[in-house]
Design a protein around this motif. Structure first.
Motif, PDB file in Angstrom:
ATOM      1  N   VAL A  48     -23.098  13.259  56.312  1.00  0.00           N
ATOM      2  CA  VAL A  48     -24.053  14.031  57.084  1.00  0.00           C
ATOM      3  C   VAL A  48     -23.303  14.521  58.308  1.00  0.00           C
ATOM      4  O   VAL A  48     -22.773  13.716  59.073  1.00  0.00           O
ATOM      5  N   PRO A  49     -23.208  15.831  58.479  1.00  0.00           N
ATOM      6  CA  PRO A  49     -22.438  16.312  59.622  1.00  0.00           C
ATOM      7  C   PRO A  49     -22.968  15.764  60.932  1.00  0.00           C
ATOM      8  O   PRO A  49     -24.146  15.830  61.216  1.00  0.00           O
ATOM      9  N   SER A  50     -22.076  15.179  61.710  1.00  0.00           N
ATOM     10  CA  SER A  50     -22.475  14.656  63.007  1.00  0.00           C
ATOM     11  C   SER A  50     -22.117  15.627  64.112  1.00  0.00           C
ATOM     12  O   SER A  50     -22.810  15.714  65.106  1.00  0.00           O
ATOM     13  N   ILE A  51     -21.045  16.341  63.925  1.00  0.00           N
ATOM     14  CA  ILE A  51     -20.582  17.276  64.941  1.00  0.00           C
ATOM     15  C   ILE A  51     -20.155  18.542  64.222  1.00  0.00           C
ATOM     16  O   ILE A  51     -19.455  18.499  63.224  1.00  0.00           O
ATOM     17  N   SER A  52     -20.604  19.658  64.727  1.00  0.00           N
ATOM     18  CA  SER A  52     -20.167  20.935  64.198  1.00  0.00           C
ATOM     19  C   SER A  52     -19.412  21.620  65.324  1.00  0.00           C
ATOM     20  O   SER A  52     -19.918  21.717  66.431  1.00  0.00           O
ATOM     21  N   TYR A  53     -18.222  22.049  65.052  1.00  0.00           N
ATOM     22  CA  TYR A  53     -17.431  22.660  66.102  1.00  0.00           C
ATOM     23  C   TYR A  53     -16.549  23.735  65.503  1.00  0.00           C
ATOM     24  O   TYR A  53     -16.250  23.731  64.331  1.00  0.00           O
ATOM     25  N   GLU A  54     -16.198  24.698  66.321  1.00  0.00           N
ATOM     26  CA  GLU A  54     -15.341  25.776  65.867  1.00  0.00           C
ATOM     27  C   GLU A  54     -13.911  25.464  66.223  1.00  0.00           C
ATOM     28  O   GLU A  54     -13.616  24.976  67.301  1.00  0.00           O
ATOM     29  N   MET A  55     -13.027  25.722  65.266  1.00  0.00           N
ATOM     30  CA  MET A  55     -11.601  25.577  65.510  1.00  0.00           C
ATOM     31  C   MET A  55     -10.956  26.918  65.201  1.00  0.00           C
ATOM     32  O   MET A  55     -11.289  27.544  64.206  1.00  0.00           O
ATOM     33  N   GLU A  56     -10.064  27.339  66.022  1.00  0.00           N
ATOM     34  CA  GLU A  56      -9.296  28.555  65.790  1.00  0.00           C
ATOM     35  C   GLU A  56     -10.210  29.737  65.460  1.00  0.00           C
ATOM     36  O   GLU A  56     -10.041  30.408  64.453  1.00  0.00           O
ATOM     37  N   GLY A  57     -11.202  29.970  66.275  1.00  0.00           N
ATOM     38  CA  GLY A  57     -12.034  31.146  66.099  1.00  0.00           C
ATOM     39  C   GLY A  57     -13.185  30.943  65.141  1.00  0.00           C
ATOM     40  O   GLY A  57     -14.161  30.316  65.475  1.00  0.00           O
ATOM     41  N   GLU A  58     -13.043  31.445  63.920  1.00  0.00           N
ATOM     42  CA  GLU A  58     -14.153  31.513  62.989  1.00  0.00           C
ATOM     43  C   GLU A  58     -14.311  30.284  62.108  1.00  0.00           C
ATOM     44  O   GLU A  58     -15.227  30.227  61.313  1.00  0.00           O
ATOM     45  N   ARG A  59     -13.428  29.311  62.190  1.00  0.00           N
ATOM     46  CA  ARG A  59     -13.508  28.154  61.302  1.00  0.00           C
ATOM     47  C   ARG A  59     -14.495  27.146  61.866  1.00  0.00           C
ATOM     48  O   ARG A  59     -14.348  26.663  62.972  1.00  0.00           O
ATOM     49  N   VAL A  60     -15.517  26.809  61.097  1.00  0.00           N
ATOM     50  CA  VAL A  60     -16.501  25.813  61.498  1.00  0.00           C
ATOM     51  C   VAL A  60     -16.160  24.515  60.788  1.00  0.00           C
ATOM     52  O   VAL A  60     -16.018  24.478  59.574  1.00  0.00           O
ATOM     53  N   CYS A  61     -15.993  23.433  61.552  1.00  0.00           N
ATOM     54  CA  CYS A  61     -15.603  22.147  60.984  1.00  0.00           C
ATOM     55  C   CYS A  61     -16.666  21.108  61.279  1.00  0.00           C
ATOM     56  O   CYS A  61     -17.351  21.170  62.284  1.00  0.00           O
ATOM     57  N   ASN A  62     -16.781  20.149  60.388  1.00  0.00           N
ATOM     58  CA  ASN A  62     -17.697  19.028  60.562  1.00  0.00           C
ATOM     59  C   ASN A  62     -16.944  17.753  60.262  1.00  0.00           C
ATOM     60  O   ASN A  62     -16.086  17.723  59.394  1.00  0.00           O
ATOM     61  N   ASP A  63     -17.307  16.696  60.975  1.00  0.00           N
ATOM     62  CA  ASP A  63     -16.875  15.382  60.540  1.00  0.00           C
ATOM     63  C   ASP A  63     -18.141  14.637  60.120  1.00  0.00           C
ATOM     64  O   ASP A  63     -19.231  15.177  60.156  1.00  0.00           O
ATOM     65  N   SER A  64     -18.015  13.422  59.687  1.00  0.00           N
ATOM     66  CA  SER A  64     -19.127  12.701  59.099  1.00  0.00           C
ATOM     67  C   SER A  64     -19.564  11.559  59.998  1.00  0.00           C
ATOM     68  O   SER A  64     -18.740  10.906  60.618  1.00  0.00           O
ATOM     69  N   ILE A  65     -20.875  11.300  60.026  1.00  0.00           N
ATOM     70  CA  ILE A  65     -21.340  10.132  60.768  1.00  0.00           C
ATOM     71  C   ILE A  65     -20.914   8.856  60.060  1.00  0.00           C
ATOM     72  O   ILE A  65     -20.861   7.798  60.651  1.00  0.00           O
ATOM     73  N   PHE A  66     -20.594   8.982  58.775  1.00  0.00           N
ATOM     74  CA  PHE A  66     -20.142   7.820  58.016  1.00  0.00           C
ATOM     75  C   PHE A  66     -18.687   7.500  58.331  1.00  0.00           C
ATOM     76  O   PHE A  66     -18.293   6.354  58.390  1.00  0.00           O
ATOM     77  N   SER A  67     -17.889   8.520  58.519  1.00  0.00           N
ATOM     78  CA  SER A  67     -16.477   8.291  58.767  1.00  0.00           C
ATOM     79  C   SER A  67     -15.897   9.434  59.586  1.00  0.00           C
ATOM     80  O   SER A  67     -16.149  10.598  59.290  1.00  0.00           O
ATOM     81  N   ASP A  68     -15.112   9.082  60.595  1.00  0.00           N
ATOM     82  CA  ASP A  68     -14.428  10.108  61.376  1.00  0.00           C
ATOM     83  C   ASP A  68     -13.058  10.398  60.779  1.00  0.00           C
ATOM     84  O   ASP A  68     -12.181  10.925  61.452  1.00  0.00           O
ATOM     85  N   ARG A  69     -12.872  10.056  59.522  1.00  0.00           N
ATOM     86  CA  ARG A  69     -11.602  10.295  58.844  1.00  0.00           C
ATOM     87  C   ARG A  69     -11.747  11.275  57.683  1.00  0.00           C
ATOM     88  O   ARG A  69     -10.838  11.436  56.888  1.00  0.00           O
ATOM     89  N   PHE A  70     -12.893  11.924  57.563  1.00  0.00           N
ATOM     90  CA  PHE A  70     -13.136  12.905  56.499  1.00  0.00           C
ATOM     91  C   PHE A  70     -13.691  14.157  57.158  1.00  0.00           C
ATOM     92  O   PHE A  70     -14.723  14.121  57.808  1.00  0.00           O
ATOM     93  N   PHE A  71     -12.967  15.269  57.004  1.00  0.00           N
ATOM     94  CA  PHE A  71     -13.331  16.506  57.686  1.00  0.00           C
ATOM     95  C   PHE A  71     -13.468  17.638  56.681  1.00  0.00           C
ATOM     96  O   PHE A  71     -12.702  17.723  55.719  1.00  0.00           O
ATOM     97  N   VAL A  72     -14.417  18.503  56.949  1.00  0.00           N
ATOM     98  CA  VAL A  72     -14.619  19.695  56.131  1.00  0.00           C
ATOM     99  C   VAL A  72     -14.640  20.892  57.072  1.00  0.00           C
ATOM    100  O   VAL A  72     -15.381  20.896  58.056  1.00  0.00           O
ATOM    101  N   CYS A  73     -13.825  21.878  56.758  1.00  0.00           N
ATOM    102  CA  CYS A  73     -13.806  23.114  57.539  1.00  0.00           C
ATOM    103  C   CYS A  73     -14.138  24.278  56.612  1.00  0.00           C
ATOM    104  O   CYS A  73     -13.732  24.291  55.447  1.00  0.00           O
ATOM    105  N   LEU A  74     -14.860  25.230  57.148  1.00  0.00           N
ATOM    106  CA  LEU A  74     -15.228  26.419  56.390  1.00  0.00           C
ATOM    107  C   LEU A  74     -15.073  27.623  57.301  1.00  0.00           C
ATOM    108  O   LEU A  74     -15.572  27.620  58.431  1.00  0.00           O
TER     109      LEU A  74
END
Length: 190
Positions: free
Chosen positions: A31-57
């Motif tokens: 479940v995304p805990s934090i949504s943040y932009e990296m390098e302009g248009e890339r939206v990344c999320n980490d997980s409330i379950f683990s801060d070691r799994f990231f998804v960027c789109l």
């Protein structure tokens, strides 16, 4: 104002998408805990379950133009990535931190067509384009979901085969495109 396509895509990601006729959702642990932009248009999320799994789109676009449906279709084929209407590129990476914990990143880029404004174009062509674009976006979001699912499975299983994650995701993308005839069996037509 926020881009409505990005908002639709983000909401689709959170609520689930359809892969080969079955509703798919991000695993409940992711479940995304934090949504943040990296390098302009890339939206990344980490997980409330683990801060070691990231998804960027992120999204990028190529221009399409024409007055008639045939001209627009031709422009889509000529300007599209490798002759396709859209594509999802996945870069799956992993590493181990100092405590020997596995970290996984799934970085997806969805490349979509952008129809340029043309006052001499028949409004019916614009309507057909918009219908096609919705199906195309869902198809590419399914690719995004496939990558997340495979990476999440690898992460939950302790990253024993993480070095082949990228290749496995590509095989799954290829299988999905083969099963759907690159979206045509899902209704992708223009």
């Amino acid at each position: 104002m926020r881009n409505p396509i990005k908002l639709l895509v983000f909401l689709s990601i959170l609520t689930g998408v359809t892969v080969m006729g079955r509703a798919q959702t991000i695993p409940s642990e992711f479940v995304p805990s934090i949504s943040y932009e990296m390098e302009g248009e890339r939206v990344c999320n980490d997980s409330i379950f683990s801060d070691r799994f990231f998804v960027c789109l992120r999204f990028s676009y190529f221009d399409v133009d024409g007055r008639t449906r045939d001209e627009v279709r031709r422009s889509l084929t000529v300007n599209g990535p490798n002759g396709f209407s859209a594509v999802t590129y996945t870069n799956a990476k992993f590493r181990y931190d100092d405590a020997a914990n596995c970290l996984i990143w799934v970085d997806n880029e969805i490349v979509l067509p952008r129809l340029l404004s043309n006052p001499s174009r028949d409004p019916l062509v614009d309507q057909q384009w918009n219908k096609m674009l919705l199906v195309l976006m869902e198809h590419e979001l399914n690719h995004h979901q496939i990558a997340i699912d495979e990476a999440w499975t690898e992460f939950r299983e302790g990253c024993e085969h993480a070095e082949t994650l990228g290749e496995r995701i590509q095989v799954l993308h290829d299988e999905y495109d083969q099963q759907t005839d690159h979206g045509r069996l899902e209704g992708l037509r223009f």
